[in-house]
Design an enzyme around this catalytic site. Structure first.
Site, PDB file in Angstrom:
ATOM      1  N   GLY A 217       0.792  -1.214   0.000  1.00 53.25           N
ATOM      2  CA  GLY A 217       0.000   0.000   0.000  1.00 53.25           C
ATOM      3  C   GLY A 217       0.829   1.269   0.000  1.00 53.25           C
ATOM      4  N   ASP A 237       8.111  -3.988   8.995  1.00 53.31           N
ATOM      5  CA  ASP A 237       6.717  -4.452   9.070  1.00 53.31           C
ATOM      6  C   ASP A 237       6.673  -5.691   9.956  1.00 53.31           C
ATOM      7  OD1 ASP A 237       3.897  -4.690   8.503  1.00 53.31           O
ATOM      8  OD2 ASP A 237       4.301  -3.669   6.590  1.00 53.31           O
ATOM      9  N   ALA A 288       3.052   2.907   9.643  1.00 51.72           N
ATOM     10  CA  ALA A 288       2.272   1.748  10.080  1.00 51.72           C
ATOM     11  C   ALA A 288       0.978   2.183  10.779  1.00 51.72           C
ATOM     12  CB  ALA A 288       3.104   0.885  11.020  1.00 51.72           C
ATOM     13  N   LYS A 294     -16.001   0.645  13.769  1.00 55.63           N
ATOM     14  CA  LYS A 294     -17.241   0.233  14.411  1.00 55.63           C
ATOM     15  C   LYS A 294     -17.862   1.478  15.041  1.00 55.63           C
ATOM     16  CE  LYS A 294     -19.208  -3.871  14.783  1.00 55.63           C
ATOM     17  NZ  LYS A 294     -19.326  -4.777  13.606  1.00 55.63           N
ATOM     18  N   LEU A 296     -19.344   3.702  17.859  1.00 56.23           N
ATOM     19  CA  LEU A 296     -18.894   3.698  19.251  1.00 56.23           C
ATOM     20  C   LEU A 296     -19.820   2.868  20.135  1.00 56.23           C
ATOM     21  CD1 LEU A 296     -16.839   4.679  21.288  1.00 56.23           C
ATOM     22  CD2 LEU A 296     -18.242   6.729  21.633  1.00 56.23           C
ATOM     23  N   ASN A 346     -14.965  10.870  11.291  1.00 55.43           N
ATOM     24  CA  ASN A 346     -15.573   9.993  10.296  1.00 55.43           C
ATOM     25  C   ASN A 346     -16.458   8.983  11.010  1.00 55.43           C
ATOM     26  OD1 ASN A 346     -16.064   9.168   7.682  1.00 55.43           O
ATOM     27  ND2 ASN A 346     -14.240   7.888   7.526  1.00 55.43           N
ATOM     28  N   TYR A 352     -10.026   5.278  15.327  1.00 57.02           N
ATOM     29  CA  TYR A 352      -9.046   5.698  14.318  1.00 57.02           C
ATOM     30  C   TYR A 352      -8.838   7.216  14.349  1.00 57.02           C
ATOM     31  CZ  TYR A 352      -6.840   5.983   9.680  1.00 57.02           C
ATOM     32  OH  TYR A 352      -5.980   6.211   8.635  1.00 57.02           O
ATOM     33  N   THR A 387      -6.535   2.870  -2.557  1.00 57.42           N
ATOM     34  CA  THR A 387      -5.767   1.757  -2.003  1.00 57.42           C
ATOM     35  C   THR A 387      -6.635   0.503  -1.989  1.00 57.42           C
ATOM     36  OG1 THR A 387      -6.481   2.200   0.272  1.00 57.42           O
ATOM     37  CG2 THR A 387      -4.503   3.346  -0.497  1.00 57.42           C
TER      38      THR A 387
END
Length: 446
Positions: A217, A237, A288, A294, A296, A346, A352, A387
């Site tokens: 990616g 990685d 990374a 999900k 909340l 978002n 995230y 991606t």
């Protein structure tokens, strides 16, 4: 993943159909290719200040076709507005309306760039009003530009001139195809620290860079871009991605380090590997990251903790090791990958967005610590990028997300990589603690 719609509306029949139906018509962007001209066509430099005169003279040494006044009907590659001595909003009239008269002559993929001062450093309300006015003006203009043209701004902190190395480095980035998906953004240049590369095609020659999350990616593309620009690489990685990591490392002649970056000793292991294999460490790119989306109301520890641990806590621990190391002291660079989710939020991404907002906070707070050793830390905040992950988004949602920016398309991993490569270079030595969005001027949370 290819944006087949953009390809369609740039063909003869598709272009005509989209125009008749009033559909979005995203342009094919002018992206960087080695050996291509910095700008195609004349560059007009507007402004009646000594800074404008000096900048025009400097740009002539770049072998650019510089104009101080536009010639009617002459196709322009770029318009640069030098607004470095604004004292009152009325001062905007002449340069802004001069630019307005040339906009129809701006080529496809052209650039509009402002150079101004920060409102926060103004001594009078009138000056602060004028300087803040540049922000609203430029962001609005960027939304009006068409045919892949972009508008961005360089903000000169007090004591920094339009011809300082760092200001010129930022200007060169915005003029070039490297900034194709950066639109409606400002970069503050806060010091004279910086130097333009002897070879613009290899600005990272002699540097040793670490890239985390490099197996695929965006991380793999970062590795390719830094290698193209001359860096020697250490790619990191997790062991489960070992085969993919080895393939990318072989492609760019890098060394591979299989490592869980959440480990307490990850930072020291990265430093030791770089020094043992390459004798030094100059650049660390924190790429990374993971998602565990999900709402909340349905969030649990298994979804929350990995995102926080990988996306931000690991970066904090690695940075602690870097700051403590004697091997990371010669004008070091750290570039972190944040996200527009950390700015605008978002749905379904509270974990995230918290982690990426955390990255931006970390960058701003760490900047003074790096400055003390002549280094910098900055973040890149991508928007919708094509991606494997975004390819799995349902079709209708994906199409809406692609079009919700001024350029009406998704960016490419190379767009993120080009911006990181610039911030990792010596030319960005006066840019510290900044967050630069690579989002095509996303219309949500802009």
């Amino acid at each position: 993943m290819a944006d087949t719609y953009t390809q369609l509306v740039n063909s003869g029949m598709g272009r005509s159909l989209a125009k008749k139906l009033g559909l979005p018509q995203p342009a094919v962007l002018r992206r960087y290719q080695p050996g291509q001209p910095l700008v195609t066509g004349p560059v007009v430099v507007l402004g009646n200040t000594p800074g404008a005169d000096k900048l025009a003279a400097e740009l002539l040494s770049w072998d650019l076709d510089i104009r101080r006044h536009a010639v009617p009907a002459e196709k322009l590659g770029a318009i640069i507005l030098v607004l470095d001595e604004l004292e009152h909003p009325a001062d905007l009239e002449k340069p802004v309306l001069a630019a307005a008269g040339s906009l129809r002559d701006l080529r496809a993929g052209g650039r509009v760039i402002t150079l101004s001062r920060p409102a926060s450093e103004a001594s009078a309300p009138e000056a602060a009003a004028a300087r803040q006015g540049v922000d609203g003006f430029l962001r609005s203009l960027a939304k009006e530009l068409r045919a892949g043209a972009t508008g961005n701004g360089v903000v000169l902190a007090d004591g920094t001139t339009a011809t300082s190395s760092s200001a010129l480095g930022a200007l060169r980035f915005f003029l070039s195809g490297r900034s194709a998906f950066v639109d409606g953004q400002f970069l503050t240049v806060s010091s004279e620290d910086g130097s333009l590369p002897a070879d613009p095609e290899r600005p990272l020659a002699g540097k040793v860079a670490v890239v985390t999350g490099a197996a695929r990616g965006i991380g793999a593309q970062i590795a390719r871009t830094l290698h193209r620009d001359g860096a020697t690489l250490v790619l990191v990685d997790i062991p489960a991605a070992g085969d993919q990591l080895a393939a990318v490392a072989n492609e760019v002649r890098a060394t591979a380090l299989q490592l869980d970056i959440t480990g307490a000793d990850a930072g020291q292991r990265i430093i030791d590997h770089a020094v043992q294999r390459h004798g030094r460490l100059d650049i660390v790119v924190h790429n990374a990251g993971v998602t565990r989306d999900k709402l909340l109301v349905n969030m649990d520890q298994a979804r929350w903790n990995p995102v926080i641990n990988i996306n931000i806590a690991a970066q904090l621990r690695i940075n602690e090791a870097l700051l403590a190391s004697e091997h990371f002291r010669q004008s070091p660079r750290i570039v972190s990958v944040a996200s527009t989710s950390g700015i605008a939020g978002n749905r379904g991404q509270t974990n995230y967005a918290a982690s990426k907002g955390g990255v931006m906070g970390m960058v701003r707070a760490t900047a003074p610590l790096l400055a003390a050793r002549g280094g910098t830390i900055n973040a890149v905040a991508p928007g919708f990028i094509e991606t494997e992950m975004t390819a799995r988004i349902p079709f209708a949602v994906r199409e809406v997300a692609r079009r919700l920016n001024s350029l009406q398309q998704g960016g490419l991993p190379s767009d993120v990589a080009e911006t990181i490569a610039f911030l990792a270079s010596d030319a960005a030595g006066g840019i510290n603690g900044e967050v630069l969005r690579v989002c095509g001027q996303n219309l949500v949370g802009a």
